[in-house]
Design a protein around this motif. Structure first.
Motif, PDB file in Angstrom:
ATOM      1  N   GLY A 145       0.767  -1.323   0.110  1.00  0.00           N
ATOM      2  CA  GLY A 145      -0.036   0.005   0.137  1.00  0.00           C
ATOM      3  C   GLY A 145       0.794   1.311  -0.013  1.00  0.00           C
ATOM      4  N   ILE A 146       0.236   2.303  -0.048  1.00  0.00           N
ATOM      5  CA  ILE A 146       0.922   3.550   0.007  1.00  0.00           C
ATOM      6  C   ILE A 146       1.047   3.998   1.425  1.00  0.00           C
ATOM      7  CG2 ILE A 146       0.650   6.181  -0.477  1.00  0.00           C
ATOM      8  CD1 ILE A 146      -1.054   5.388  -2.821  1.00  0.00           C
ATOM      9  N   LYS A 147       2.318   4.282   1.625  1.00  0.00           N
ATOM     10  CA  LYS A 147       2.813   4.516   3.274  1.00  0.00           C
ATOM     11  C   LYS A 147       2.425   5.970   3.603  1.00  0.00           C
ATOM     12  CE  LYS A 147       6.621   3.801   6.186  1.00  0.00           C
ATOM     13  NZ  LYS A 147       8.027   3.592   6.463  1.00  0.00           N
ATOM     14  N   THR A 148       1.628   5.941   4.744  1.00  0.00           N
ATOM     15  CA  THR A 148       1.590   7.115   5.197  1.00  0.00           C
ATOM     16  C   THR A 148       1.904   7.299   6.832  1.00  0.00           C
ATOM     17  OG1 THR A 148      -0.592   6.743   6.502  1.00  0.00           O
ATOM     18  CG2 THR A 148      -0.685   7.385   3.847  1.00  0.00           C
ATOM     19  N   ASP A 149       1.746   8.360   7.311  1.00  0.00           N
ATOM     20  CA  ASP A 149       2.006   8.810   8.869  1.00  0.00           C
ATOM     21  C   ASP A 149       0.583   8.606   9.560  1.00  0.00           C
ATOM     22  OD1 ASP A 149       0.661  11.167   8.338  1.00  0.00           O
ATOM     23  OD2 ASP A 149       2.597  12.608   8.707  1.00  0.00           O
ATOM     24  N   ALA A 150       0.606   8.775  10.856  1.00  0.00           N
ATOM     25  CA  ALA A 150      -0.586   8.777  11.496  1.00  0.00           C
ATOM     26  C   ALA A 150      -1.786   9.781  11.172  1.00  0.00           C
ATOM     27  CB  ALA A 150      -0.418   8.648  13.259  1.00  0.00           C
ATOM     28  N   PHE A 151      -1.359  10.819  10.254  1.00  0.00           N
ATOM     29  CA  PHE A 151      -2.042  11.644   9.756  1.00  0.00           C
ATOM     30  C   PHE A 151      -2.642  11.300   8.309  1.00  0.00           C
ATOM     31  CE2 PHE A 151       0.495  13.348  13.203  1.00  0.00           C
ATOM     32  CZ  PHE A 151      -0.661  13.550  14.102  1.00  0.00           C
ATOM     33  N   PHE A 152      -2.308  10.313   8.057  1.00  0.00           N
ATOM     34  CA  PHE A 152      -2.630   9.817   6.423  1.00  0.00           C
ATOM     35  C   PHE A 152      -1.972  10.794   5.380  1.00  0.00           C
ATOM     36  CE2 PHE A 152      -5.475   7.707   9.079  1.00  0.00           C
ATOM     37  CZ  PHE A 152      -5.313   6.491   8.491  1.00  0.00           C
ATOM     38  N   ARG A 153      -0.769  11.450   5.807  1.00  0.00           N
ATOM     39  CA  ARG A 153       0.186  12.051   4.650  1.00  0.00           C
ATOM     40  C   ARG A 153       1.089  11.123   4.262  1.00  0.00           C
ATOM     41  NH1 ARG A 153       2.142  17.882   4.923  1.00  0.00           N
ATOM     42  NH2 ARG A 153       0.829  18.283   6.887  1.00  0.00           N
ATOM     43  N   THR A 154       1.347  11.140   2.929  1.00  0.00           N
ATOM     44  CA  THR A 154       2.294  10.336   2.164  1.00  0.00           C
ATOM     45  C   THR A 154       3.759  10.893   2.382  1.00  0.00           C
ATOM     46  OG1 THR A 154       2.046  11.285   0.010  1.00  0.00           O
ATOM     47  CG2 THR A 154       0.578   9.684   0.820  1.00  0.00           C
ATOM     48  N   SER A 155       4.623  10.322   1.772  1.00  0.00           N
ATOM     49  CA  SER A 155       5.873  10.801   1.562  1.00  0.00           C
ATOM     50  C   SER A 155       5.899  12.093   0.934  1.00  0.00           C
ATOM     51  CB  SER A 155       6.805   9.882   0.916  1.00  0.00           C
ATOM     52  OG  SER A 155       6.264   9.528  -0.452  1.00  0.00           O
ATOM     53  N   VAL A 156       5.056  12.522   0.042  1.00  0.00           N
ATOM     54  CA  VAL A 156       4.967  13.935  -0.637  1.00  0.00           C
ATOM     55  C   VAL A 156       3.780  14.725   0.264  1.00  0.00           C
ATOM     56  CG1 VAL A 156       3.937  14.825  -2.839  1.00  0.00           C
ATOM     57  CG2 VAL A 156       4.936  12.770  -3.009  1.00  0.00           C
ATOM     58  N   SER A 157       4.489  15.709   0.636  1.00  0.00           N
ATOM     59  CA  SER A 157       3.668  16.896   1.732  1.00  0.00           C
ATOM     60  C   SER A 157       2.511  17.093   1.576  1.00  0.00           C
ATOM     61  CB  SER A 157       4.587  17.519   2.229  1.00  0.00           C
ATOM     62  OG  SER A 157       4.742  18.662   1.093  1.00  0.00           O
ATOM     63  N   ASN A 158       2.051  17.391   0.218  1.00  0.00           N
ATOM     64  CA  ASN A 158       0.719  17.791   0.014  1.00  0.00           C
ATOM     65  C   ASN A 158      -0.219  16.604  -0.599  1.00  0.00           C
ATOM     66  OD1 ASN A 158       2.068  17.911  -2.348  1.00  0.00           O
ATOM     67  ND2 ASN A 158       0.674  19.106  -3.348  1.00  0.00           N
ATOM     68  N   VAL A 159       0.291  15.310  -0.436  1.00  0.00           N
ATOM     69  CA  VAL A 159      -0.556  14.434  -0.856  1.00  0.00           C
ATOM     70  C   VAL A 159      -0.876  13.545   0.344  1.00  0.00           C
ATOM     71  CG1 VAL A 159      -0.695  12.333  -2.368  1.00  0.00           C
ATOM     72  CG2 VAL A 159       0.386  14.557  -3.024  1.00  0.00           C
ATOM     73  N   TYR A 160      -2.042  13.101   0.596  1.00  0.00           N
ATOM     74  CA  TYR A 160      -2.792  12.088   1.516  1.00  0.00           C
ATOM     75  C   TYR A 160      -3.280  10.913   1.057  1.00  0.00           C
ATOM     76  CZ  TYR A 160      -2.109  16.099   4.703  1.00  0.00           C
ATOM     77  OH  TYR A 160      -1.588  17.304   5.360  1.00  0.00           O
ATOM     78  N   ALA A 161      -3.410   9.921   1.763  1.00  0.00           N
ATOM     79  CA  ALA A 161      -4.179   8.609   1.158  1.00  0.00           C
ATOM     80  C   ALA A 161      -4.905   8.103   2.363  1.00  0.00           C
ATOM     81  CB  ALA A 161      -3.167   7.655   0.463  1.00  0.00           C
ATOM     82  N   VAL A 162      -5.916   7.288   1.948  1.00  0.00           N
ATOM     83  CA  VAL A 162      -7.014   6.951   2.796  1.00  0.00           C
ATOM     84  C   VAL A 162      -7.452   5.603   2.316  1.00  0.00           C
ATOM     85  CG1 VAL A 162      -7.671   9.085   3.863  1.00  0.00           C
ATOM     86  CG2 VAL A 162      -8.745   8.364   1.940  1.00  0.00           C
ATOM     87  N   GLY A 163      -8.192   4.787   3.345  1.00  0.00           N
ATOM     88  CA  GLY A 163      -8.817   3.573   3.124  1.00  0.00           C
ATOM     89  C   GLY A 163      -7.879   2.319   2.781  1.00  0.00           C
ATOM     90  N   ASP A 164      -8.459   1.704   1.782  1.00  0.00           N
ATOM     91  CA  ASP A 164      -7.826   0.184   1.592  1.00  0.00           C
ATOM     92  C   ASP A 164      -6.437   0.388   0.975  1.00  0.00           C
ATOM     93  OD1 ASP A 164     -10.309  -0.696   1.989  1.00  0.00           O
ATOM     94  OD2 ASP A 164     -10.684  -1.960   0.119  1.00  0.00           O
ATOM     95  N   VAL A 165      -6.079   1.648   0.521  1.00  0.00           N
ATOM     96  CA  VAL A 165      -4.873   1.854  -0.322  1.00  0.00           C
ATOM     97  C   VAL A 165      -3.790   2.136   0.426  1.00  0.00           C
ATOM     98  CG1 VAL A 165      -4.865   4.241  -0.686  1.00  0.00           C
ATOM     99  CG2 VAL A 165      -4.377   2.659  -2.423  1.00  0.00           C
TER     100      VAL A 165
END
Length: 432
Positions: A276-296
């Protein structure tokens, strides 16, 4: 084609996308700031309905009845709601290219959309038998279930052949729910799966034995330990060749063999982990203005101090809300609490209904009456690790009992003896 620019863009049209839109509205998004882009033709809806009430022969569920956010007891977001809130709902639009460096999305029709902040809510897509190179697996009466279009096609096929034969390939969530729904439609149903028991990711052999026994009592035939190896279409439907040499006939084949996260658009642009796309505990990805949520998403599961990907509607809803709160907080220079998720799964089929909270690791302790012959059987299981209860499963619990097992999984109380759990059963959870 003109380029459109939005402050916020949600890509995806499933549960997460709808819950994210609602949270943006709650946070006071201004008209024209937010767009939701979906390849589906309808506004976001509660997907679990598709494998249950949508296929019922009597009083089936239909849109607009199960648009988000009715699945969690919230307001139903009809297409008009998006208009009223000034949210641009862009349907029938498949994004084929995402360039995160230039904040640009491009659709199949060549339209471009610019964003300041992107929320990826692309969800997952089903594994198809054609992915495994199975001969004849592209036949027209082999069905999958992920989107409303899939459910409509399956529904038409069910209606076209009254009291036909169905083969369900797969023994997980979707397999069990669809076997039940096909039986309710008066089909002759056979389930086929390679594992030694159904739903092995969650069920112990003892739990599975109850459901397999119950389904058998309902007339569902179960073939375990083998897979579909090929299909021959004929005027009567499909002849399904199994790896063990048996051949089954079916008017309808429904496949539920798992799903994979839809990360393709973002490959090489964001960090991934565990598929999946890795995020932090706020669902921010390694690209600071991109967030990801849910199954992905692969995210930190704080309770267990590890990172995980969770495919479930409950996490789809909650992660979406967390991400939008995080977006707004960071704009205002505020902080919010880290996502602290208690894994939760549930399913309903026939007149059964189970819930599970926590982690199914360690020693499993069965309690209650798990005899499939018992009318209204009620039973469950605790999982114990390092002397603590870490997970609880309960079939046919009341609302209070289901709350109690959630509390136990969250608090992880110590347990002195396994016998105590077996003896007290659900009573142990209710007194915590």
């Amino acid at each position: 084609m003109a380029e459109k620019h939005f402050k916020y863009v949600i890509i995806g049209g499933g549960v997460s996308a709808g819950y994210a839109a609602r949270e943006f509205a709650k946070q006071g998004v201004k008209p024209g700031e937010l767009a939701l882009i979906s390849k589906e033709a309808v506004a976001p809806y509660e997907r679990p309905a598709l494998s249950k009430a949508y296929l019922f022969p009597e009083a089936p569920a239909r849109l607009p009845g199960f648009h988000v956010c009715v699945g969690s007891g919230g307001e139903r977001l009809l297409p008009e709601w998006y208009t009223e809130k000034g949210i641009e709902l862009i349907l029938n639009t498949e994004i084929v290219k995402a360039d995160l460096a230039s904040n640009t999305l491009t659709s199949a029709a060549g339209a471009t959309f610019k964003f300041d902040i992107l929320i990826i809510a692309t969800g997952s897509t089903v594994f198809r038998l054609t992915d495994f190179g199975i001969p004849g697996a592209d036949a027209k009466n082999i069905f999958y279930l992920r989107e409303i279009d899939d459910a409509d096609k399956l529904n038409e096929a069910i209606k076209a052949k009254k009291a036909g034969k169905a083969v369900i390939v797969g023994g997980g969530y979707i397999g069990l729910e669809l076997a039940a729904v096909m039986k309710i439609n008066n089909y002759d149903v056979t389930m086929v799966y390679p594992e030694p028991w159904c739903m092995p990711r969650l069920f112990t052999p003892e739990i599975a034995a109850f459901y397999e026994g119950y389904y058998a009592k309902k007339g569902v035939k179960i073939i375990k330990g083998t897979v579909a190896a090929g299909f021959d279409s004929n005027s009567n439907g499909e002849a399904i060749k199994l790896k063990d040499g048996r051949v089954l006939d079916a008017d309808i084949v429904v496949v539920g063999v798992g799903a994979k996260p839809l990360t393709t658009l973002f490959k090489g642009q964001v960090e991934e982990d565990k598929g999946g796309i890795k995020t932090d505990a706020f669902f921010r990805t390694s690209v600071s203005n991109v967030y990801a949520v849910g199954d992905v998403v692969t995210f930190p599961l704080k309770m267990y101090e590890e990172i995980r990907r969770v495919e479930h509607v409950d996490h789809a809803r909650k992660s979406a809300e967390q991400a939008v709160k995080a977006v707004k907080a960071s704009e205002e220079g505020k902080t919010i609490d880290e996502y602290d998720y208690l894994p939760f799964f549930y399913s309903r089929s026939f007149d059964l209904s189970w819930q599970f909270y926590g982690d199914n690791v360690g020693e499993a302790v069965l309690f209650g009456d798990s005899n499939p012959e018992t009318p209204k059987a009620k039973f469950g299981s605790y999982w114990i690790k390092d002397g603590k209860v870490v997970g609880v499963f309960l079939e046919s619990g009341s609302a209070e009992e289901n709350k109690a097992i959630a509390k136990v999984a969250k608090l992880q109380p110590p347990v002195t003896s396994v016998d105590q759990l077996t003896k007290e059963g659900i009573g142990f959870a209710c007194k915590i």
